[in-house]
Design a protein around this motif. Structure first.
Motif, PDB file in Angstrom:
ATOM      1  N   MET A   9      14.534  56.859 -27.893  1.00  0.00           N
ATOM      2  CA  MET A   9      14.199  57.962 -27.008  1.00  0.00           C
ATOM      3  C   MET A   9      12.719  57.963 -26.647  1.00  0.00           C
ATOM      4  SD  MET A   9      16.520  61.195 -28.278  1.00  0.00           S
ATOM      5  CE  MET A   9      15.242  61.755 -29.374  1.00  0.00           C
ATOM      6  N   PRO A  10      12.382  58.297 -25.389  1.00  0.00           N
ATOM      7  CA  PRO A  10      10.969  58.447 -25.019  1.00  0.00           C
ATOM      8  C   PRO A  10      10.248  59.471 -25.900  1.00  0.00           C
ATOM      9  CG  PRO A  10      12.356  58.433 -23.066  1.00  0.00           C
ATOM     10  CD  PRO A  10      13.283  58.489 -24.245  1.00  0.00           C
ATOM     11  N   PHE A  11      10.985  60.463 -26.390  1.00  0.00           N
ATOM     12  CA  PHE A  11      10.410  61.503 -27.237  1.00  0.00           C
ATOM     13  C   PHE A  11       9.773  60.950 -28.494  1.00  0.00           C
ATOM     14  CE2 PHE A  11      11.130  64.414 -30.877  1.00  0.00           C
ATOM     15  CZ  PHE A  11      10.264  65.444 -30.509  1.00  0.00           C
ATOM     16  N   PHE A  12      10.214  59.779 -28.960  1.00  0.00           N
ATOM     17  CA  PHE A  12       9.683  59.243 -30.213  1.00  0.00           C
ATOM     18  C   PHE A  12       8.177  58.991 -30.115  1.00  0.00           C
ATOM     19  CE2 PHE A  12       9.179  56.130 -33.694  1.00  0.00           C
ATOM     20  CZ  PHE A  12       9.777  56.866 -34.712  1.00  0.00           C
ATOM     21  N   GLU A  13       7.704  58.623 -28.931  1.00  0.00           N
ATOM     22  CA  GLU A  13       6.249  58.440 -28.758  1.00  0.00           C
ATOM     23  C   GLU A  13       5.521  59.758 -28.979  1.00  0.00           C
ATOM     24  OE1 GLU A  13       2.907  56.892 -25.520  1.00  0.00           O
ATOM     25  OE2 GLU A  13       5.012  57.077 -24.910  1.00  0.00           O
ATOM     26  N   PHE A  14       6.087  60.850 -28.464  1.00  0.00           N
ATOM     27  CA  PHE A  14       5.474  62.160 -28.671  1.00  0.00           C
ATOM     28  C   PHE A  14       5.480  62.519 -30.154  1.00  0.00           C
ATOM     29  CE2 PHE A  14       5.061  66.706 -28.823  1.00  0.00           C
ATOM     30  CZ  PHE A  14       4.147  66.989 -27.813  1.00  0.00           C
ATOM     31  N   LEU A  15       6.586  62.211 -30.834  1.00  0.00           N
ATOM     32  CA  LEU A  15       6.678  62.499 -32.266  1.00  0.00           C
ATOM     33  C   LEU A  15       5.565  61.788 -33.037  1.00  0.00           C
ATOM     34  CD1 LEU A  15       8.875  64.168 -33.865  1.00  0.00           C
ATOM     35  CD2 LEU A  15       9.738  61.967 -34.643  1.00  0.00           C
ATOM     36  N   ILE A  16       5.316  60.521 -32.697  1.00  0.00           N
ATOM     37  CA  ILE A  16       4.255  59.764 -33.361  1.00  0.00           C
ATOM     38  C   ILE A  16       2.896  60.418 -33.121  1.00  0.00           C
ATOM     39  CG2 ILE A  16       3.077  57.537 -33.512  1.00  0.00           C
ATOM     40  CD1 ILE A  16       5.716  56.241 -32.554  1.00  0.00           C
ATOM     41  N   SER A  17       2.696  60.976 -31.933  1.00  0.00           N
ATOM     42  CA  SER A  17       1.407  61.601 -31.621  1.00  0.00           C
ATOM     43  C   SER A  17       1.130  62.827 -32.478  1.00  0.00           C
ATOM     44  CB  SER A  17       1.348  61.995 -30.136  1.00  0.00           C
ATOM     45  OG  SER A  17       2.095  63.178 -29.876  1.00  0.00           O
ATOM     46  N   ARG A  18       2.183  63.441 -33.012  1.00  0.00           N
ATOM     47  CA  ARG A  18       2.003  64.626 -33.867  1.00  0.00           C
ATOM     48  C   ARG A  18       1.727  64.229 -35.319  1.00  0.00           C
ATOM     49  NH1 ARG A  18       0.884  67.782 -29.801  1.00  0.00           N
ATOM     50  NH2 ARG A  18       0.405  65.673 -29.060  1.00  0.00           N
ATOM     51  N   LEU A  19       1.875  62.964 -35.647  1.00  0.00           N
ATOM     52  CA  LEU A  19       1.751  62.473 -37.022  1.00  0.00           C
ATOM     53  C   LEU A  19       0.304  62.128 -37.350  1.00  0.00           C
ATOM     54  CD1 LEU A  19       3.597  61.662 -39.485  1.00  0.00           C
ATOM     55  CD2 LEU A  19       3.615  59.349 -38.517  1.00  0.00           C
ATOM     56  N   GLN A  20      -0.132  62.508 -38.545  1.00  0.00           N
ATOM     57  CA  GLN A  20      -1.463  62.156 -39.003  1.00  0.00           C
ATOM     58  C   GLN A  20      -1.590  60.648 -39.215  1.00  0.00           C
ATOM     59  OE1 GLN A  20      -2.265  64.172 -42.668  1.00  0.00           O
ATOM     60  NE2 GLN A  20      -2.354  66.225 -41.762  1.00  0.00           N
ATOM     61  N   THR A  21      -2.810  60.137 -39.106  1.00  0.00           N
ATOM     62  CA  THR A  21      -3.058  58.770 -39.536  1.00  0.00           C
ATOM     63  C   THR A  21      -2.710  58.662 -41.023  1.00  0.00           C
ATOM     64  OG1 THR A  21      -4.823  58.464 -37.913  1.00  0.00           O
ATOM     65  CG2 THR A  21      -4.828  57.010 -39.839  1.00  0.00           C
ATOM     66  N   GLY A  22      -1.902  57.668 -41.370  1.00  0.00           N
ATOM     67  CA  GLY A  22      -1.443  57.523 -42.746  1.00  0.00           C
ATOM     68  C   GLY A  22      -0.198  58.322 -43.057  1.00  0.00           C
ATOM     69  N   GLY A  23       0.236  59.168 -42.126  1.00  0.00           N
ATOM     70  CA  GLY A  23       1.470  59.935 -42.313  1.00  0.00           C
ATOM     71  C   GLY A  23       2.699  59.072 -42.134  1.00  0.00           C
ATOM     72  N   THR A  24       3.845  59.587 -42.539  1.00  0.00           N
ATOM     73  CA  THR A  24       5.069  58.794 -42.511  1.00  0.00           C
ATOM     74  C   THR A  24       6.197  59.502 -41.774  1.00  0.00           C
ATOM     75  OG1 THR A  24       5.909  59.687 -44.609  1.00  0.00           O
ATOM     76  CG2 THR A  24       4.506  57.711 -44.725  1.00  0.00           C
ATOM     77  N   ILE A  25       7.111  58.687 -41.265  1.00  0.00           N
ATOM     78  CA  ILE A  25       8.390  59.146 -40.727  1.00  0.00           C
ATOM     79  C   ILE A  25       9.477  58.445 -41.528  1.00  0.00           C
ATOM     80  CG2 ILE A  25       9.900  59.297 -38.718  1.00  0.00           C
ATOM     81  CD1 ILE A  25       7.415  58.961 -36.946  1.00  0.00           C
ATOM     82  N   THR A  26      10.350  59.203 -42.164  1.00  0.00           N
ATOM     83  CA  THR A  26      11.460  58.637 -42.930  1.00  0.00           C
ATOM     84  C   THR A  26      12.753  58.846 -42.167  1.00  0.00           C
ATOM     85  OG1 THR A  26      10.357  59.070 -45.044  1.00  0.00           O
ATOM     86  CG2 THR A  26      12.739  58.713 -45.107  1.00  0.00           C
ATOM     87  N   LEU A  27      13.420  57.745 -41.832  1.00  0.00           N
ATOM     88  CA  LEU A  27      14.697  57.772 -41.124  1.00  0.00           C
ATOM     89  C   LEU A  27      15.753  57.152 -42.022  1.00  0.00           C
ATOM     90  CD1 LEU A  27      16.317  58.113 -38.389  1.00  0.00           C
ATOM     91  CD2 LEU A  27      15.731  55.708 -37.968  1.00  0.00           C
ATOM     92  N   ALA A  28      16.776  57.930 -42.397  1.00  0.00           N
ATOM     93  CA  ALA A  28      17.827  57.439 -43.296  1.00  0.00           C
ATOM     94  C   ALA A  28      19.172  57.399 -42.573  1.00  0.00           C
ATOM     95  CB  ALA A  28      17.927  58.326 -44.530  1.00  0.00           C
ATOM     96  N   SER A  29      20.004  56.420 -42.943  1.00  0.00           N
ATOM     97  CA  SER A  29      21.333  56.289 -42.351  1.00  0.00           C
ATOM     98  C   SER A  29      22.245  55.496 -43.278  1.00  0.00           C
ATOM     99  CB  SER A  29      21.264  55.590 -40.987  1.00  0.00           C
ATOM    100  OG  SER A  29      22.563  55.449 -40.421  1.00  0.00           O
ATOM    101  N   ASN A  30      23.539  55.743 -43.146  1.00  0.00           N
ATOM    102  CA  ASN A  30      24.545  54.963 -43.868  1.00  0.00           C
ATOM    103  C   ASN A  30      25.159  53.896 -42.970  1.00  0.00           C
ATOM    104  OD1 ASN A  30      25.854  56.992 -42.281  1.00  0.00           O
ATOM    105  ND2 ASN A  30      27.761  56.573 -43.389  1.00  0.00           N
ATOM    106  N   ILE A  31      24.606  53.717 -41.791  1.00  0.00           N
ATOM    107  CA  ILE A  31      25.151  52.764 -40.820  1.00  0.00           C
ATOM    108  C   ILE A  31      24.171  51.603 -40.672  1.00  0.00           C
ATOM    109  CG2 ILE A  31      25.947  52.460 -38.448  1.00  0.00           C
ATOM    110  CD1 ILE A  31      26.525  55.472 -38.399  1.00  0.00           C
ATOM    111  N   PRO A  32      24.504  50.433 -41.213  1.00  0.00           N
ATOM    112  CA  PRO A  32      23.565  49.305 -41.176  1.00  0.00           C
ATOM    113  C   PRO A  32      23.096  48.941 -39.768  1.00  0.00           C
ATOM    114  CG  PRO A  32      25.324  48.853 -42.733  1.00  0.00           C
ATOM    115  CD  PRO A  32      25.711  50.115 -42.019  1.00  0.00           C
ATOM    116  N   SER A  33      23.990  48.995 -38.779  1.00  0.00           N
ATOM    117  CA  SER A  33      23.596  48.620 -37.422  1.00  0.00           C
ATOM    118  C   SER A  33      22.581  49.602 -36.839  1.00  0.00           C
ATOM    119  CB  SER A  33      24.826  48.534 -36.514  1.00  0.00           C
ATOM    120  OG  SER A  33      25.501  49.790 -36.449  1.00  0.00           O
ATOM    121  N   TYR A  34      22.669  50.851 -37.256  1.00  0.00           N
ATOM    122  CA  TYR A  34      21.700  51.857 -36.804  1.00  0.00           C
ATOM    123  C   TYR A  34      20.308  51.526 -37.342  1.00  0.00           C
ATOM    124  CZ  TYR A  34      19.827  56.544 -35.741  1.00  0.00           C
ATOM    125  OH  TYR A  34      19.089  57.596 -35.257  1.00  0.00           O
TER     126      TYR A  34
END
Length: 219
Positions: free
Chosen positions: A116-141
């Motif tokens: 999604m284009p929104f992901f770039e905006f999400l990164i802009s809200r993140l501090q330097t050194g901050g993290t985004i954790t994305l979890a899934s049970n679907i390997p292809s995802y």
């Protein structure tokens, strides 16, 4: 796949939107009934977590449990995450984002988080050194998200297998009990990383009408 630019100024404020302070926070998107939010805020009193859930039934369940447990560093929010993030969050405000077991959107790949284009905006809200954790049970995802990190977003990350005894969310418990492989990508924002939204200030609700009027004028 190519990513178009997110049109942040077109986002209308969520119903009953309330502004937040500019202090550092953590944000969970799609918090469900709040299992992870309640655990995290209880285990990490040094962080303030805002847990966003769009579905009213799940939000009310989280709110009810929070009223019982009473963590002062947890704020449940009933809203759609995209407009809430645009109207509420300041650049480089967020220490950690959690997106745990999101809808895999099997029929609409463009709505997956890293597509999604929104992901770039999400990164802009993140501090330097901050993290985004994305979890899934679907390997292809996870595979697709990893590829997007390498080719589009160019964020450093770790791909991790989630322990069998982990129980952060109701989905996680269910998937692990069924013997499914649960994985997560932990992305880190490096020093010097830039986005096109680094100077974008939160719309904060009161500017929504002005932004909509400006769009109509431009059209």
């Amino acid at each position: 796949m190519p990513i178009r630019q997110f049109q942040a100024q077109r986002m209308h404020a969520p119903r009953e939107f309330k502004t937040i302070s500019q202090s550092p926070i953590c944000v969970e998107i799609g918090a469900g009934k709040g299992k992870h939010a309640l655990l995290f805020s209880g285990q990490h009193p040094q962080y303030h977590l805002i847990a966003i859930e769009r579905t009213r039934e799940k939000f009310l369940a989280m709110q009810k449990q929070h009223a019982i447990e009473g963590q002062p560093n947890l704020t449940p929010v009933h809203a759609d995450a995209l407009p809430w993030v645009v109207h509420a969050l300041y650049p480089q405000q967020v220490q950690h984002f959690f997106i745990l077991y999101p809808n895999p959107e099997p029929h609409n790949p463009a709505q997956r988080w890293l597509n999604m284009p929104f992901f770039e905006f999400l990164i802009s809200r993140l501090q330097t050194g901050g993290t985004i954790t994305l979890a899934s049970n679907i390997p292809s995802y996870i595979d697709e998200a990893e590829e997007q990190l390498k080719t589009v977003w160019k964020l450093p990350f770790e791909r991790q297998v989630i322990a069998q005894d982990s129980a952060r969310t109701h989905f996680e418990v269910k998937y692990l009990e069924r013997g499914e492989l649960c994985q997560q990508l932990v992305m880190t924002k490096p020093e010097g990383y830039t986005t096109r939204f680094d100077a974008f200030q939160p719309l904060q609700g009161q500017n929504a009408t002005q932004a909509a009027s400006a769009d109509q004028t431009e059209a």
